[in-house]
Design an enzyme around this catalytic site. Sequence first.
Site, PDB file in Angstrom:
ATOM      1  CG  HIS A   1      -5.716  -2.372   0.665  1.00 11.09           C
ATOM      2  ND1 HIS A   1      -4.970  -2.057  -0.440  1.00 11.09           N
ATOM      3  CD2 HIS A   1      -5.238  -1.612   1.680  1.00 11.09           C
ATOM      4  CE1 HIS A   1      -4.076  -1.129  -0.109  1.00 11.09           C
ATOM      5  NE2 HIS A   1      -4.218  -0.850   1.180  1.00 11.09           N
TER       6      HIS A   1
ATOM      7  CB  SER B   1      -0.941  -0.059   1.198  1.00 11.94           C
ATOM      8  OG  SER B   1      -2.064   0.693   0.917  1.00 11.94           O
TER       9      SER B   1
HETATM   10  C1  GCU Z   1      -5.527   4.587   1.713  1.00 15.37           C
HETATM   11  C2  GCU Z   1      -4.975   5.430   0.603  1.00 15.37           C
HETATM   12  C3  GCU Z   1      -4.099   4.609  -0.340  1.00 15.37           C
HETATM   13  C4  GCU Z   1      -3.073   3.829   0.442  1.00 15.37           C
HETATM   14  C5  GCU Z   1      -3.739   3.037   1.526  1.00 15.37           C
HETATM   15  C6  GCU Z   1      -2.797   2.321   2.478  1.00 15.37           C
HETATM   16  O1  GCU Z   1      -6.468   3.686   1.206  1.00 15.37           O
HETATM   17  O2  GCU Z   1      -6.050   6.025  -0.058  1.00 15.37           O
HETATM   18  O3  GCU Z   1      -3.444   5.455  -1.254  1.00 15.37           O
HETATM   19  O4  GCU Z   1      -2.327   3.004  -0.416  1.00 15.37           O
HETATM   20  O5  GCU Z   1      -4.488   3.908   2.355  1.00 15.37           O
HETATM   21  O6  GCU Z   1      -1.649   2.710   2.632  1.00 15.37           O
HETATM   22  O7  GCU Z   1      -3.274   1.374   3.116  1.00 15.37           O
END
Ligand code: GCU
Length: 419
Positions: A399, A257
């Site tokens: 995610h 992420s």
């Molecule tokens: C949020 C953000 C993303 C990021 C994510 C994370 O969802 O919008 O850009 O990658 O956090 O780091 O878990």
Amino acid sequence: MKKIIFLFSVLMVSFCAIAQNKPADTSYTLPDALVSQSGKKITTVKDWEKIRRPEILKLFEENVHGKTPVKKIPLRFITTSINTSALNGTATRKQVRIYFSKDDKYYMDVLLYLPNNIKKPAPVFLGLNFGGNQAIHADTGILISDRWFRYAEAPAYVNHLATEASRGTQSSDWPVEKILAAGYGLATIYYGDLQPDSSGSVNAGIAPLFYTAGQTMPADDEWGAIGVWAWGLSRAMDYLQKDKDVDAKKVAVVGHSRLGKTALWAGAQDKRFAIVISNNSGEGGAAITRRKYGETIAVMNKAFPHWFSANFKKYNDRENDLPVDFHELIALIAPRPVYVASASKDQWADPVGEYLSAYHATAVYVLYGLKGLNTPVAPGVSQPVGDGYIGYHLREGEHAMRLYDWEQYIRFADRFLKK
Ligand code: GCU
């Protein structure tokens, strides 16, 4: 307060759902990684390395991530503990504090597990973590971080500080035993050691170490938190090069992420990383921004204004004016192997856009005579692709970074690091 947070979360979720339902914009034209700013067609490795690669790197520095300071600062590596029979004798666990200043004010703590089942020096996966080193495994020998945590749910975190209950809470992202059994070490650092993940906290991180006289915050074209975190990965590499039990020519940098965005930026800047792995990095990471699918530059910059340079905000709602797109970030990693992973329920990160970046970076790998990805059609769930230097998979699910992801990373890394 809880009610407000709940309502806010509901609003955010619905907002994300609306944003995700918008189809991707497919009418874009990508900047050509193989045409220089002066219009020269790049057809040789020499021209790529002499002309176009430095140009693209500079464009990312000036418009996206911000510049990383060039000043070298002296480091001190202090091994704070070693246990040669950790994890039931399967591993050697080292904890190393890397000081960035003569006093004890600036430092980060590296947790390093090395497999006892192979002859050292060992290849290593290196990645930043979200929950503190103690969150990656229940091993009670791991020092509990006393830093500030952005994501801090009780009982593991109270008042943004980690408690004993945080031990092992993120172990599903870090299958340490599997990594060790595969013959790899794992090095990890809490990202908040370098800079707290909060806007307005830049001076609570290491950035002030680089300020010129009178400077109170990074200039518009200087780094944001992602640049700072990536810098930390390179300093971890400085340490790994000194550790005789580590094969520093075989270090794969990995991140999930926002830390996947960070791994890509670290890998783009620092050629010592032998393999670069992006897990669900999305906008500002692997995803093609011109698709405007899921998260966009504007949405990200508003929610996390501290991640990228101030200059990047100029491209809020102006994706097509950005002089680069993110396939070029992947291309900067060539000829080193790169792996991009997505998750099916992570539309916010735009899995198809993540795949396309990897696909469009292929042209640069081909210059080196290397194989990348050969179709613009992203594969379905659980169908890893790429038997060349670029790998990709779409995992079923949310995610996160899971065992399935690691299994693919290990399989990919084996081809290059276990020769
Ligand atoms: C949020 C953000 C993303 C990021 C994510 C994370 O969802 O919008 O850009 O990658 O956090 O780091 O878990």
